[in-house]
Design an enzyme around this catalytic site. Structure first.
Site, PDB file in Angstrom:
ATOM      1  N   TYR A 275       0.833  -1.202   0.000  1.00  0.00           N
ATOM      2  CA  TYR A 275       0.000   0.000   0.000  1.00  0.00           C
ATOM      3  C   TYR A 275       0.866   1.248   0.000  1.00  0.00           C
ATOM      4  O   TYR A 275       1.941   1.262   0.589  1.00  0.00           O
ATOM      5  CB  TYR A 275      -0.915   0.013   1.233  1.00  0.00           C
ATOM      6  CG  TYR A 275      -2.047  -0.983   1.126  1.00  0.00           C
ATOM      7  CD1 TYR A 275      -3.313  -0.573   0.726  1.00  0.00           C
ATOM      8  CD2 TYR A 275      -1.840  -2.323   1.391  1.00  0.00           C
ATOM      9  CE1 TYR A 275      -4.353  -1.475   0.610  1.00  0.00           C
ATOM     10  CE2 TYR A 275      -2.872  -3.241   1.273  1.00  0.00           C
ATOM     11  CZ  TYR A 275      -4.119  -2.818   0.885  1.00  0.00           C
ATOM     12  OH  TYR A 275      -5.151  -3.711   0.760  1.00  0.00           O
ATOM     13  N   GLU A 276       0.361   2.284  -0.656  1.00  0.00           N
ATOM     14  CA  GLU A 276       1.066   3.560  -0.740  1.00  0.00           C
ATOM     15  C   GLU A 276       1.454   4.090   0.643  1.00  0.00           C
ATOM     16  O   GLU A 276       2.442   4.801   0.797  1.00  0.00           O
ATOM     17  CB  GLU A 276       0.140   4.565  -1.431  1.00  0.00           C
ATOM     18  CG  GLU A 276       0.772   5.836  -1.850  1.00  0.00           C
ATOM     19  CD  GLU A 276      -0.248   6.699  -2.564  1.00  0.00           C
ATOM     20  OE1 GLU A 276      -0.209   6.720  -3.798  1.00  0.00           O
ATOM     21  OE2 GLU A 276      -1.095   7.332  -1.905  1.00  0.00           O
ATOM     22  N   SER A 277       0.670   3.734   1.643  1.00  0.00           N
ATOM     23  CA  SER A 277       0.940   4.217   3.001  1.00  0.00           C
ATOM     24  C   SER A 277       2.149   3.535   3.627  1.00  0.00           C
ATOM     25  O   SER A 277       2.580   3.927   4.709  1.00  0.00           O
ATOM     26  CB  SER A 277      -0.293   4.010   3.873  1.00  0.00           C
ATOM     27  OG  SER A 277      -0.753   2.679   3.777  1.00  0.00           O
TER      28      SER A 277
END
Lengths: 250, 302
Positions: free
Chosen positions: A48-50
Site C-alpha cells: 500500500y502507498e501508506s
C-alpha cells in the site's frame, strides 16, 4: 448474475499472478487482490502507498492508510522507501489506477475537469498515481465507461499512459510498461503496438455498439472479440460473503 | 532540557502569521489538536504544506488561515472532496487560495533535499504528463553519468513542522510505530519542530528501544502532551480511525452553514483539546479505543 462491480473485480483478479508484487489502492482493486489471494494467487504481495508491505487486512480498509494494514503485515516502511526504493527502484510488478477521465492512450486525469487555472471541478490530484504510472511494470486501469469519462482528450494528464502530447513512452525514456488492460463495466480493452486502446473482450450480453456508445472516441475493436468469463456461484459467494460482506464496493 | 509546554504555548511561540507550516501524518498521526489551536489563535496567511492535506487542512482553509497550499493529494481519503478547498479553487470562486501542486514523490523529494542539506533532489518522474507543465518549480537536469534527463524539485524548508507520535520524553525524542508517513524527512527539513505525544515517558523508556525513535530530541524545540490529539485520525496502539466521522464530514463540509456550525462547536467553542474531547464524548472514545496487540520486543544486549 454478477453485478458490474463484481465482474470488474473478478476480471481484474484474473490479471494477477501468484507471486506478483502489487501496488494496491482501496476499492475494487483491493477487492480484486483479495479475490486473487483467496483463489489462484495466495502468494500475492500487496503493497500500500501508506507503506505497508505484505498487508493482510482483516477488514476492507476505508482509506489506504488504515491501521488494519499495519497489523500482521510483513513490513512497514516510510514514504521515502515506498517511492524511492519500491516504485522508482523498479520493485513493483503491477499497479492499479482509475480516474475521472481516460483517453485512448490510457492517460489518466485525476487533477481537474476543465482548464487547470480555473477548473469546473477540482479533483484530489496525483497522490502517488503519476509515479505508479511511470514505474509499474504492468498497469491495470479500472473505470466505469461513459462518454464523460472516456474522452477524446484528457483535460489534464496526471498519470501518463502510452502516448502523451504526441510522444511515446519509449521516446520519453520511461521505465515502466504502461497500461496493460483497461477493465471497464462493459468489457476489457488492451493496448496495441501503437499504444492505442482496443476492445478485446465484452461481458456476456454486451455488444460492441453499446461499448462504443459509452466511449468518447472512435473505438478500435479486435478482429476476434472474446466474451469475458463470468464469476461462478462459488466466486460470487466468496466476494459477497467473505471479501465484502458489508457491500462497501460491490 | 525539559521542553514540555501546552499546545497553546507551542503554537503561540512558533506559528506566526505568514509562516510556512507542515502538520504531517499520512492518514496516521494527524494532529488535529494543533490545527484547531492555530484556528483559535487566528493565525493568517499560512503556507500550508503536506502531501495529503485532509480535513484539518480544509478546516484551516475554511477558517481563513491559509494563503497558499502546497500539496500532492487533497481529499477526504476514501470518502470524497475537501469542500472548503473546492469552494476556493473552482470556477466562480469569490476568493481563491494559491495552489502549488506535485505528486507524492515530488513533494516528498522536496523534503528529502531539505533534510539532506541539498538545493534540489532528482527523480525519475513527470515525463509526458502535465504536472510539471503546471508547476514551474519542477525542472529537469541532465545526469552527468548517463546523460538521461531527470526531473528535479527544489529543497523545501518549512518554518514549522508539527509531528504527533505515540510517545516522547521531555526532550522530544519521539518514538513512532505503524505508518511512518514522511514525518522524519519533514522534521529534518523544517526550521523548527514541535513534537506532540500521546504519552510522555521517562528517557529510560526511550533508551530501552532506541530503534523506535523516529525523530531525535536534538532537532525538537517544543514537546506537547496531548492524548487523543489526532481524532478523527488514528494512533496505532491507542485508538482507531473514526471512519464514521470521515464519512459524516462529507455532508457537513458541503454546506458552508453546517461547516461554520461545526467550527463554532468543536473549535471556537472549546478552550483546548480537553474541551473537544468532553464534547466528543466518552462513547466515541470507547468505540475507537484500540484492542491490544503487543509485540514481544527485542534484545539489545551485547
Amino acid at each position: 448474475m454478477a453485478s458490474a462491480s463484481e465482474r470488474m473485480a473478478f476480471r481484474a483478479a484474473q490479471e494477477l499472478r501468484d507471486g506478483d508484487v502489487v501496488f494496491v489502492g482501496i476499492g475494487l482493486p483491493n477487492l480484486a487482490c483479495n479475490l486473487a489471494r483467496a483463489t489462484h494467487a495466495p502468494g500475492l504481495c500487496m503493497i500500500y502507498e501508506s507503506g505497508a508491505i505484505g498487508a493482510i487486512p482483516e477488514r476492507l480498509p476505508v482509506s489506504i492508510g488504515d491501521p488494519s494494514l499495519v497489523t500482521d503485515s510483513l513490513a512497514v516502511v516510510s514514504q521515502a522507501e515506498v517511492f524511492q526504493c519500491l516504485l522508482q527502484g523498479g520493485r513493483i510488478e503491477v499497479g492499479f489506477l482509475g480516474g475521472a477521465q481516460v483517453d485512448r492512450w490510457g492517460n489518466i486525469n485525476t487533477t481537474v475537469v476543465g482548464p487547470y487555472e480555473n477548473p469546473k471541478v477540482r479533483l484530489p490530484g496525483s497522490g502517488g498515481a503519476c509515479e505508479i504510472a511511470v514505474h509499474a511494470r504492468r498497469l491495470l486501469l479500472m473505470m466505469r465507461m461513459s462518454r464523460r469519462a472516456f474522452v477524446e482528450r484528457c483535460d489534464f494528464i496526471t498519470s501518463p499512459g502510452h502516448r502523451m502530447h504526441g510522444k511515446s513512452r519509449a521516446e520519453l525514456g520511461m521505465p515502466g510498461g504502461g497500461p496493460a488492460r483497461l477493465i471497464t463495466d462493459l468489457g476489457v480493452l488492451a493496448f496495441d503496438e501503437t499504444g492505442e486502446a482496443v476492445l478485446t473482450e465484452v461481458y456476456p450480453g454486451v455488444t460492441p455498439e453499446e461499448v462504443q456508445a459509452a466511449c468518447g472516441w472512435p473505438l478500435k475493436v479486435a478482429a476476434r472479440l472474446e466474451t469475458s468469463a463470468s464469476p461462478d456461484a462459488e466466486t460470487l459467494r466468496l466476494l459477497r460473503e467473505r471479501l465484502d460482506p458489508q457491500g462497501l464496493h460491490l | 532540557m525539559d521542553k514540555r509546554c501546552s499546545m497553546k504555548e507551542a503554537i503561540a511561540a512558533s506559528v506566526k502569521t505568514g509562516c510556512s507550516l507542515v502538520i504531517d501524518g499520512f492518514t496516521h498521526l494527524i494532529c488535529f489538536a494543533a490545527g484547531h489551536e492555530i484556528i483559535r489563535q487566528g493565525v493568517r496567511d499560512l503556507t500550508a504544506i503536506r502531501l495529503t492535506p485532509d480535513l484539518v487542512y480544509d478546516q484551516l482553509i475554511e477558517a481563513g488561515c491559509v494563503k497558499r497550499l502546497v500539496f500532492s493529494w487533497a481529499g477526504n481519503p476514501g470518502v470524497g472532496s475537501l469542500h472548503a478547498l473546492r469552494r476556493r479553487s473552482e470556477a466562480g470562486a469569490s476568493s481563491r487560495i494559491a495552489l502549488e501542486e506535485y505528486s507524492h514523490f515530488g513533494l516528498l523529494s522536496r523534503f528529502l533535499a531539505a533534510s539532506a542539506g541539498l538545493p534540489f533532489w532528482p527523480l525519475d518522474n513527470y515525463a509526458g504528463g502535465d504536472i510539471a507543465r503546471a508547476n514551474p518549480e519542477i525542472k529537469t537536469v541532465q545526469c552527468p553519468y548517463t546523460g538521461r534527463t531527470l526531473a528535479t524539485v527544489p529543497a523545501l524548508h518549512p518554518d514549522v513542522a508539527i509531528l504527533h507520535c505515540q510517545r516522547a520524553d521531555q526532550e522530544g525524542n519521539a518514538q513512532v510505530w505503524g505508518l511512518l508517513g514522511s514525518q522524519k524527512e519533514v522534521a529534518f527539513a523544517a526550521r523548527r519542530v514541535i513534537v506532540v505525544a500521546e504519552e510522555i515517558v521517562p528517557t529510560e523508556v526511550i533508551r530501552k528501544d532506541p530503534n523506535r525513535t523516529l525523530v531525535p530530541g536534538i532537532i525538537v524545540s517544543h514537546v506537547v502532551h496531548e492524548p487523543w490529539g489526532c481524532h478523527p485520525s488514528f494512533v496505532q496502539g491507542f485508538h482507531d480511525r473514526d471512519n464514521e466521522f470521515y464519512v459524516a464530514w462529507e455532508e457537513i463540509s458541503r454546506s458552508p452553514e453546517r461547516y461554520a456550525a461545526y467550527l463554532d462547536a468543536f473549535v471556537y467553542g472549546v478552550e483546548d483539546r480537553k474541551g473537544y474531547l468532553a464534547k466528543l464524548g466518552a462513547g466515541v472514545m470507547d468505540r475507537l479505543r484500540a484492542k491490544p496487540r503487543v509485540c514481544a520486543g527485542v534484545d539489545y544486549g551485547y
